[in-house]
Design an enzyme around this catalytic site. Structure first.
Site, PDB file in Angstrom:
ATOM      1  N   LYS A   1     -23.031 -56.463  20.354  1.00 54.01           N
ATOM      2  CA  LYS A   1     -22.934 -56.345  18.471  1.00 54.01           C
ATOM      3  C   LYS A   1     -23.754 -55.070  18.758  1.00 54.01           C
ATOM      4  CE  LYS A   1     -24.992 -57.578  15.426  1.00 54.01           C
ATOM      5  NZ  LYS A   1     -25.194 -56.065  14.677  1.00 54.01           N
TER       6      LYS A   1
ATOM      7  N   GLU B   1     -45.375 -50.890  12.342  1.00 50.87           N
ATOM      8  CA  GLU B   1     -44.791 -50.083  13.383  1.00 50.87           C
ATOM      9  C   GLU B   1     -44.679 -49.059  12.267  1.00 50.87           C
ATOM     10  OE1 GLU B   1     -41.543 -51.415  15.028  1.00 50.87           O
ATOM     11  OE2 GLU B   1     -41.812 -50.525  16.806  1.00 50.87           O
TER      12      GLU B   1
ATOM     13  N   CYS C   1     -39.463 -47.474  19.733  1.00 51.97           N
ATOM     14  CA  CYS C   1     -40.180 -48.280  19.675  1.00 51.97           C
ATOM     15  C   CYS C   1     -41.475 -48.368  20.995  1.00 51.97           C
ATOM     16  CB  CYS C   1     -39.426 -50.156  20.772  1.00 51.97           C
ATOM     17  SG  CYS C   1     -38.165 -48.955  21.941  1.00 51.97           S
TER      18      CYS C   1
ATOM     19  N   GLY D   1     -36.864 -60.880  16.284  1.00 53.36           N
ATOM     20  CA  GLY D   1     -36.824 -61.340  17.675  1.00 53.36           C
ATOM     21  C   GLY D   1     -37.789 -62.661  17.077  1.00 53.36           C
TER      22      GLY D   1
ATOM     23  N   GLY E   1     -34.859 -54.671  19.122  1.00 60.04           N
ATOM     24  CA  GLY E   1     -35.369 -54.110  17.641  1.00 60.04           C
ATOM     25  C   GLY E   1     -36.000 -54.820  17.194  1.00 60.04           C
ATOM     26  N   SER E   2     -35.943 -54.917  15.900  1.00 58.88           N
ATOM     27  CA  SER E   2     -37.234 -56.078  15.117  1.00 58.88           C
ATOM     28  C   SER E   2     -38.146 -56.814  15.794  1.00 58.88           C
ATOM     29  CB  SER E   2     -37.613 -55.677  13.834  1.00 58.88           C
ATOM     30  OG  SER E   2     -36.301 -56.731  13.354  1.00 58.88           O
ATOM     31  N   THR E   3     -39.877 -56.990  15.933  1.00 58.91           N
ATOM     32  CA  THR E   3     -40.306 -58.226  15.976  1.00 58.91           C
ATOM     33  C   THR E   3     -39.407 -59.483  15.418  1.00 58.91           C
ATOM     34  OG1 THR E   3     -42.036 -57.030  17.301  1.00 58.91           O
ATOM     35  CG2 THR E   3     -42.638 -59.127  16.021  1.00 58.91           C
TER      36      THR E   3
ATOM     37  N   GLU F   1     -36.722 -57.226  23.280  1.00 55.32           N
ATOM     38  CA  GLU F   1     -37.342 -56.206  23.408  1.00 55.32           C
ATOM     39  C   GLU F   1     -37.871 -56.020  21.750  1.00 55.32           C
ATOM     40  OE1 GLU F   1     -38.214 -52.578  23.319  1.00 55.32           O
ATOM     41  OE2 GLU F   1     -36.928 -52.086  23.798  1.00 55.32           O
TER      42      GLU F   1
HETATM   43  P1  NDP Z   1     -32.995 -55.353  13.224  1.00 53.96           P
HETATM   44  O1  NDP Z   1     -33.971 -55.811  13.742  1.00 53.96           O
HETATM   45  O2  NDP Z   1     -32.573 -56.196  11.990  1.00 53.96           O
HETATM   46  O3  NDP Z   1     -31.972 -54.837  13.632  1.00 53.96           O
HETATM   47  C1  NDP Z   1     -31.392 -54.790  16.128  1.00 53.96           C
HETATM   48  C2  NDP Z   1     -29.492 -55.328  15.476  1.00 53.96           C
HETATM   49  O4  NDP Z   1     -29.990 -56.515  15.365  1.00 53.96           O
HETATM   50  C3  NDP Z   1     -28.706 -55.191  14.679  1.00 53.96           C
HETATM   51  O5  NDP Z   1     -28.025 -55.074  15.522  1.00 53.96           O
HETATM   52  C4  NDP Z   1     -29.263 -55.698  13.920  1.00 53.96           C
HETATM   53  O6  NDP Z   1     -27.857 -55.727  13.249  1.00 53.96           O
HETATM   54  C5  NDP Z   1     -29.825 -57.197  14.575  1.00 53.96           C
HETATM   55  N1  NDP Z   1     -29.471 -58.160  13.521  1.00 53.96           N
HETATM   56  C6  NDP Z   1     -30.466 -58.441  12.233  1.00 53.96           C
HETATM   57  N2  NDP Z   1     -30.899 -59.381  11.471  1.00 53.96           N
HETATM   58  C7  NDP Z   1     -30.613 -60.067  13.014  1.00 53.96           C
HETATM   59  C8  NDP Z   1     -29.925 -61.936  12.643  1.00 53.96           C
HETATM   60  N3  NDP Z   1     -30.767 -62.489  11.579  1.00 53.96           N
HETATM   61  N4  NDP Z   1     -29.408 -62.107  13.514  1.00 53.96           N
HETATM   62  C9  NDP Z   1     -29.012 -61.484  14.683  1.00 53.96           C
HETATM   63  N5  NDP Z   1     -28.901 -60.748  14.652  1.00 53.96           N
HETATM   64  C10 NDP Z   1     -29.338 -59.338  13.808  1.00 53.96           C
HETATM   65  O7  NDP Z   1     -33.912 -53.818  13.225  1.00 53.96           O
HETATM   66  P2  NDP Z   1     -33.373 -52.885  11.796  1.00 53.96           P
HETATM   67  O8  NDP Z   1     -32.804 -52.269  12.619  1.00 53.96           O
HETATM   68  O9  NDP Z   1     -33.258 -53.759  10.232  1.00 53.96           O
HETATM   69  O10 NDP Z   1     -34.912 -51.568  11.825  1.00 53.96           O
HETATM   70  C11 NDP Z   1     -36.412 -52.092  10.991  1.00 53.96           C
HETATM   71  C12 NDP Z   1     -37.611 -52.202  11.940  1.00 53.96           C
HETATM   72  O11 NDP Z   1     -37.004 -52.627  12.902  1.00 53.96           O
HETATM   73  C13 NDP Z   1     -37.726 -50.549  11.828  1.00 53.96           C
HETATM   74  O12 NDP Z   1     -37.723 -49.892  10.506  1.00 53.96           O
HETATM   75  C14 NDP Z   1     -38.418 -50.791  13.735  1.00 53.96           C
HETATM   76  O13 NDP Z   1     -39.670 -50.882  12.708  1.00 53.96           O
HETATM   77  C15 NDP Z   1     -37.957 -51.945  14.083  1.00 53.96           C
HETATM   78  N6  NDP Z   1     -36.894 -51.626  14.873  1.00 53.96           N
HETATM   79  C16 NDP Z   1     -37.651 -51.795  16.034  1.00 53.96           C
HETATM   80  C17 NDP Z   1     -37.021 -51.044  17.390  1.00 53.96           C
HETATM   81  C18 NDP Z   1     -37.586 -51.044  18.724  1.00 53.96           C
HETATM   82  O14 NDP Z   1     -36.761 -50.294  19.731  1.00 53.96           O
HETATM   83  N7  NDP Z   1     -37.846 -51.928  18.806  1.00 53.96           N
HETATM   84  C19 NDP Z   1     -35.433 -50.778  17.376  1.00 53.96           C
HETATM   85  C20 NDP Z   1     -34.585 -51.048  16.089  1.00 53.96           C
HETATM   86  C21 NDP Z   1     -35.637 -50.985  14.723  1.00 53.96           C
HETATM   87  P3  NDP Z   1     -27.116 -55.665  11.634  1.00 53.96           P
HETATM   88  O15 NDP Z   1     -28.251 -53.871  11.642  1.00 53.96           O
HETATM   89  O16 NDP Z   1     -25.696 -54.321  12.213  1.00 53.96           O
HETATM   90  O17 NDP Z   1     -27.174 -55.766  10.967  1.00 53.96           O
END
Ligand code: NDP
Length: 453
Positions: free
Chosen positions: A155, A357, A264, A213, A208-210, A230
């Protein structure tokens, strides 16, 4: 009628594509397709699975230019960076393509027979990836998961689905059997959550975001799924007065402004020893002034736009609270989610910008007095992903590298990520390791077999 999703180009704010938006039923169907394909994929002879993965690496290499253009337009990455990323994707597949044929397991002396271990694939694996490095981060999960014999449901983030969709087509053309790789484009709160809760999914690999996570770890507990997380970071770039200051200052900007800070591993805190503070800041200002910010499709561009208007608002909110702006780089006017590289100094370690962050091109420069204070400040964070130490004192370099509570540290360099070495976080930056030999362990389980003789 299925819902449509408008995918926007962040450098122009124009719609790049309109695609069908998946729902939970589409996730269930993708998991079912993966289960149907799994038995054939997991029993494929090791050299045959290896050959298919080498073929996929070659196919990606043949499409680097096309994929790079797609990533540059959809994620706003400078085209030079995007070309490098897509070549890395091919390299990740090539690295893990050898895995099916490499030795795995132990023989263990026991009474009355023979005991040995093998590694078994987990089954159907759900991969949830963010928008900052869309296909590159996906490849870190896809390649070891496929090499270990799992079937996949990927996804991508809704903001950046284009290269994942094209990847699935390339994988099919390269001969990966139907149903082994499935891509579902839909919202995280519905499709992502369904993958996390689905009883037929054995593992979630997430970047993705903490905050998300944490919810994935909680959601996966109901079915005791394996999880690799991660997550975010607030990495410190620690510069001692005895360092090669010119080299440290020349390297610092792209360690935090690369990918417009949406990384990240971004070194979003620069800790500088007080006795070298002014000299370092002078060198840093020159380096930041040289960063070329602009059209991602121009080969000379070094930094593109932020991913979205709402993300730009979030990044801007870090400049609202009276933190001192030392200097800024440039950014274009007009359409596009632009944000100039911004250096804040001297920053109080308790300030929000020093603790949260930012995920944008904003760096907090913080002075320190001695080694003890440098280590304490570097570790004063809920995160523990990466970091750097700059010094010409070899013993200090190793002491500090060992004392910093992060999964990755570089000395006299800001490079965190290599295909052949493990990558991942301590503390609330997550758990599990990607890349290197360790990632294979995260996509297989150990089985112990005893044969009575
Ligand atoms: P998210 O953690 O929200 O998104 C990452 C992925 O998780 C996307 O595919 C998203 O889907 C999906 N997702 C969102 N909510 C859920 C859920 N409840 N269950 C399962 N999957 C889910 O990151 P954001 O894009 O909103 O970014 C927000 C902040 O997170 C950034 O500003 C940054 O601080 C941090 N971040 C850190 C990253 C890293 O590499 N460590 C990468 C990205 C973000 P969808 O977006 O399609 O709804």
């Amino acid at each position: 009628m299925p819902e449509t999703l408008a995918v926007v180009e962040p450098a122009t704010e124009q719609v790049l594509a309109e695609i069908e938006r998946a729902d939970e039923a589409a996730v269930d169907a993708a998991v079912a397709r993966a289960h149907a394909a799994l038995p054939g994929w997991r029993v494929l002879a090791p050299p045959d699975r290896a050959a298919l993965l080498y073929g996929l690496a070659d196919a990606i290499d043949a499409h680097v230019e096309e994929l790079a253009l797609l990533e540059a337009r959809n994620a706003g990455h400078p085209i030079g960076d995007a070309r490098w990323e897509m070549a890395q994707v091919a390299r990740v597949f090539r690295y893990y393509a050898g895995a099916p044929e490499r030795p795995a397991g132990d023989t263990i002396p026991v009474a009355g027979g023979q005991a040995f271990t093998v590694r078994e694939p987990l089954g159907v694996v759900g991969l949830i990836v963010p928008w900052n490095f869309p296909l590159l981060i996906a490849s870190w999960k896809l390649a070891p998961a496929l090499a270990a014999g799992n079937a996949i449901v990927l996804k991508p983030a809704e903001l950046t689905p284009m290269t994942a969709l094209r990847f699935a087509e390339i994988a099919r053309e390269a001969g990966i059997p139907d149903g082994v790789v499935n891509v579902v484009v839909g919202p995280g709160r519905t499709c992502g959550q369904r993958l996390v809760e689905h009883p037929g999914v054995a593992k979630i690999g997430f970047t993705g975001s903490t905050e998300v996570g944490r919810s994935i770890a909680a959601g996966a507990s109901a079915t005791l799924k394996r999880v690799t997380l991660e997550l975010g970071g607030k990495s410190a770039n620690v510069v001692f007065a005895d360092a090669d200051l010119a080299a440290a200052a020349a390297a610092a900007p792209m360690a935090v402004f690369g990918n417009a800070g949406q990384d990240c591993c971004a070194r979003s805190r620069i800790l500088v020893q007080r006795s070298a503070f002014d000299e370092f800041m002078g060198l840093l200002e020159q380096a930041v002034g040289r960063i070329v910010v602009g059209d991602p499709l121009d080969a000379s561009t070094e930094m593109g736009p932020l991913i979205s208007a709402s993300h730009r608002e979030t990044v801007a909110s870090f400049l609202d609270n009276g933190t001192p702006v030392a200097f800024r780089g440039s950014a274009p006017d007009g359409p596009g989610y632009w944000f100039a590289p911004t250096v804040l100094a001297p920053v109080d370690p308790a300030a929000r910008v020093a603790r949260e962050e930012v995920f944008g091109p904003v760096v907090a420069v913080i002075p320190f007095t001695d080694e003890e204070e440098a280590v304490r400040l570097a570790n004063d964070s809920i995160y523990g992903l990466s970091g750097s130490v700059w010094t010409t004192d070899g013993a200090r370099a190793l002491r500090v590298a060992r004392s910093i509570e992060t999964g990755v540290v570089s000395i006299n360099s800001n490079n965190s990520v290599r295909v052949s070495t493990p990558f991942g976080g301590f503390k609330q930056s997550g758990y599990g390791r990607e890349l290197g030999p360790h990632a294979l362990d995260a996509y297989s389980d150990v089985k112990s077999i005893y044969y009575a003789t």
